[in-house]
Design an enzyme around this catalytic site. Sequence first.
Site, short mmCIF file in Angstrom:
data_model
loop_
_atom_site.label_atom_id
_atom_site.label_comp_id
_atom_site.label_asym_id
_atom_site.label_seq_id
_atom_site.Cartn_x
_atom_site.Cartn_y
_atom_site.Cartn_z
N TYR A 1 40.34 45.35 43.32
CA TYR A 1 39.71 44.42 42.36
C TYR A 1 38.19 44.51 42.46
CZ TYR A 1 38.36 40.03 40.08
OH TYR A 1 37.78 39.09 39.26
N SER B 1 31.91 39.90 38.56
CA SER B 1 32.38 38.90 39.53
C SER B 1 31.44 38.90 40.73
CB SER B 1 33.78 39.29 40.00
OG SER B 1 34.19 38.50 41.10
P1 NDP Z 1 42.70 34.08 33.24
O1 NDP Z 1 43.88 34.69 33.87
O2 NDP Z 1 42.73 32.62 32.93
O3 NDP Z 1 42.31 34.86 31.90
C1 NDP Z 1 42.43 36.24 31.77
C2 NDP Z 1 42.43 36.57 30.29
O4 NDP Z 1 42.47 37.99 30.15
C3 NDP Z 1 43.62 36.00 29.55
O5 NDP Z 1 43.19 35.48 28.32
C4 NDP Z 1 44.50 37.21 29.33
O6 NDP Z 1 45.22 37.07 28.11
C5 NDP Z 1 43.47 38.31 29.17
N1 NDP Z 1 44.01 39.64 29.41
C6 NDP Z 1 44.52 40.15 30.55
N2 NDP Z 1 44.96 41.40 30.35
C7 NDP Z 1 44.72 41.69 29.03
C8 NDP Z 1 44.95 42.82 28.22
N3 NDP Z 1 45.52 43.93 28.69
N4 NDP Z 1 44.58 42.76 26.92
C9 NDP Z 1 44.00 41.64 26.41
N5 NDP Z 1 43.76 40.54 27.14
C10 NDP Z 1 44.12 40.57 28.44
O7 NDP Z 1 41.49 34.41 34.22
P2 NDP Z 1 39.91 34.15 34.13
O8 NDP Z 1 39.56 33.39 32.94
O9 NDP Z 1 39.52 33.65 35.46
O10 NDP Z 1 39.39 35.65 34.02
C11 NDP Z 1 38.48 36.09 33.04
C12 NDP Z 1 37.54 37.12 33.66
O11 NDP Z 1 36.73 36.48 34.65
C13 NDP Z 1 38.25 38.27 34.38
O12 NDP Z 1 37.59 39.49 34.08
C14 NDP Z 1 38.06 37.92 35.85
O13 NDP Z 1 38.10 39.05 36.67
C15 NDP Z 1 36.70 37.27 35.81
N6 NDP Z 1 36.39 36.41 36.96
C16 NDP Z 1 37.06 35.25 37.19
C17 NDP Z 1 36.75 34.46 38.28
C18 NDP Z 1 37.46 33.21 38.58
O14 NDP Z 1 37.20 32.60 39.65
N7 NDP Z 1 38.35 32.72 37.75
C19 NDP Z 1 35.67 34.85 39.21
C20 NDP Z 1 35.02 36.07 38.87
C21 NDP Z 1 35.36 36.81 37.78
P3 NDP Z 1 46.73 37.57 27.81
O15 NDP Z 1 47.48 37.55 29.10
O16 NDP Z 1 47.22 36.58 26.80
O17 NDP Z 1 46.57 38.94 27.23
#
Ligand code: NDP
Length: 249
Positions: free
Chosen positions: A156, A142
């Site tokens: 975070y 990030s």
């Molecule tokens: P979302 O909340 O849309 O997606 C997060 C995903 O992670 C979901 O598919 C969720 O699926 C999955 N997830 C969470 N916990 C678990 C677990 N224990 N096991 C398996 N899957 C898991 O957020 P983003 O798409 O934004 O996030 C994706 C990545 O990008 C993250 O690492 C985030 O920190 C990073 N990021 C995002 C930014 C943004 O602005 N959006 C900026 C910088 C980094 P489910 O709940 O179905 O398991």
Amino acid sequence: MTDLHGMIALVTGASSGIGEGTARQLAKAGVTVGLVARRKDRLETLKASIEADGGTARVFVADVTNVAELKDAAQALRDEFGSVDVLFNNAGIMPISDIDEFKTDEWDQMVDINIKGVLNGIAAVLPIMIEQHSGHIFNISSIAGRRVFGQGFSVYSATKFAVSALSEGLRMEVGGKHNIRVTTIDPGQVSTELLEGTSNEELKATIREAGADVKMVQPSELGEAVVFALQAPEHVNLANLFILPTSQA
Ligand code: NDP
């Protein structure tokens, strides 16, 4: 340019946001995608949509904190398709809160999912990639893994600094020795559900307000950058992708 048709990818956090958008772009480029997350219904819907567009997808309901579940998913892909060429190591959460709220359960979850989950993804695919003497691992850090953010982001941000350090170290260890590319992705604001996991409503509102005028990056646009990195010749590794909205400071 490397042709992506026939490649096999494991995508964690594929049920929404960046993972979903990237899985769609990979599938569009001819990559078979293994979709990992906990919400089966969302994964099944995505699979159906990818396959309706002519792609190939498999669903793996798994929690990234459980290394055995990730290993099973990677092995299943390899058994069915013969290789695992890409890991999009993306699952993560961002339940931000002020440090003096002492939401230690949320700190634990962030450490478990954002750091150990990324390690587990690596543990699941790396033995296969080493044997193949090829592969590409994308670790999703990030902007908060490059700059320390206070104001509720301390834990975070700490997890994302860990991901960046791990990813760069991994690149140094497996590039020359095993011919495996490693890309660290540092997104800025991407339009996803990430903030929904925050229980501090005041912080949530402040962040929403701060982002109100920003034209955010869309998950599919980030996915296009991933496809671009994969298409580079095999000896070229785009080691870092820092992807921001143009208007984000
Ligand atoms: P979302 O909340 O849309 O997606 C997060 C995903 O992670 C979901 O598919 C969720 O699926 C999955 N997830 C969470 N916990 C678990 C677990 N224990 N096991 C398996 N899957 C898991 O957020 P983003 O798409 O934004 O996030 C994706 C990545 O990008 C993250 O690492 C985030 O920190 C990073 N990021 C995002 C930014 C943004 O602005 N959006 C900026 C910088 C980094 P489910 O709940 O179905 O398991």
